[in-house]
Scaffold this active site. Structure first.
Site, PDB file in Angstrom:
ATOM      1  CB  THR A 144      12.182  29.532  55.773  1.00 18.09           C
ATOM      2  OG1 THR A 144      12.658  29.068  54.498  1.00 18.09           O
ATOM      3  CG2 THR A 144      13.273  29.294  56.814  1.00 18.09           C
ATOM      4  CG  HIS A 180      11.239  38.703  68.719  1.00 20.57           C
ATOM      5  ND1 HIS A 180      10.726  39.372  69.807  1.00 20.57           N
ATOM      6  CD2 HIS A 180      11.446  37.428  69.125  1.00 20.57           C
ATOM      7  CE1 HIS A 180      10.639  38.549  70.836  1.00 20.57           C
ATOM      8  NE2 HIS A 180      11.067  37.357  70.447  1.00 20.57           N
ATOM      9  NE  ARG A 191      18.547  25.213  49.038  1.00 16.65           N
ATOM     10  CZ  ARG A 191      19.293  25.605  50.070  1.00 16.65           C
ATOM     11  NH1 ARG A 191      19.514  24.749  51.056  1.00 16.65           N
ATOM     12  NH2 ARG A 191      19.832  26.812  50.098  1.00 16.65           N
TER      13      ARG A 191
END
Length: 227
Positions: A207, A155, A222
């Site tokens: 991410t 968004h 990670r």
């Protein structure tokens, strides 16, 4: 008889000696007969269906003409699939999508998403969410645990004077290579590329891109080590 059952069940080895033949037959009938009949009666609706199709009870499939199915595709009970998308949805051979999955590229018909592609021999665990607004490509021999989420959309929220829902979305897409294992409750965010042979730990939030043959875990995910 047992060899025939092993083939029908798609086993890589023999049935255990302590499992009686009639028990294996009962399991096969419960697992496959109803879904096979439902799949046979509905597969004419799809753009393509190359072979046997198994559809669990209580499934909802919207816009089936946008879906192309390979051989021996299984969609588990109470799953929802919305095929409406610019590029359609392509599901390869021997793909298992287990119970309560939610798959869509488009939530609003005036803003169609890109679409979905799933490679051969891939397993999607129960309660998984595959959001393919920006395009979602999943390779061959991929393993999804339960409750995995792929969110190929984000968004906009830059203007504080407007509600987030009014500001629209951005879409980059997600790509997952071959032979990837994604643990339970992992979340893959938009724009991520996961290289072939990698492992995503349970509960991870991915991410950034993950190189091939890399193990990652955590929130945010990670690198733990290379395989």
């Amino acid at each position: 008889m047992r060899r025939r059952l092993e083939k029908l069940l798609g086993l890589q080895g023999p049935l255990p000696a302590f499992l009686k033949t009639h028990e294996a037959v009962g399991y096969l009938l419960q697992k496959a007969l109803g879904p096979y009949v439902r799949g046979f009666l509905t597969k004419w609706q799809f753009k393509n269906c190359k072979g046997r199709f198994f559809l669990g009870r209580g499934c909802r499939i919207f816009f089936p003409r946008f879906l192309s199915l390979g051989r021996n595709v299984y969609i588990g009970a109470y799953s929802t699939v919305n095929g409406f998308s610019k590029n359609g949805m392509k599901i390869g051979n021997h793909v298992h999508i287990h119970e309560y999955a939610w798959i869509q590229a488009t939530s609003r018909l005036d803003v169609p998403g890109q679409g979905l592609e799933i490679g051969d021999e891939t397993y999607i665990g129960p309660h998984s969410y595959l959001g393919a607004g920006g395009g979602l490509k999943i390779g061959k021999n991929v393993l999804f645990g339960a409750y995995v989420q792929c969110l190929a959309e984000n968004h906009h929220f830059e203007d504080p004077r407007r509600s987030i829902g009014e500001q629209g979305v951005s879409r980059k897409g997600i790509e997952i290579g071959d032979d990837v294992w994604i643990g339970n409750h992992a979340i893959i965010l938009d724009g991520v590329h996961i290289g072939s042979g990698s492992i995503i730990g349970a509960g991870s939030v991915v991410t950034h891109d993950v190189p091939s043959r890399t193990i990652v875990a955590g929130n945010p995910a990670r690198v733990i080590r290379q395989r």
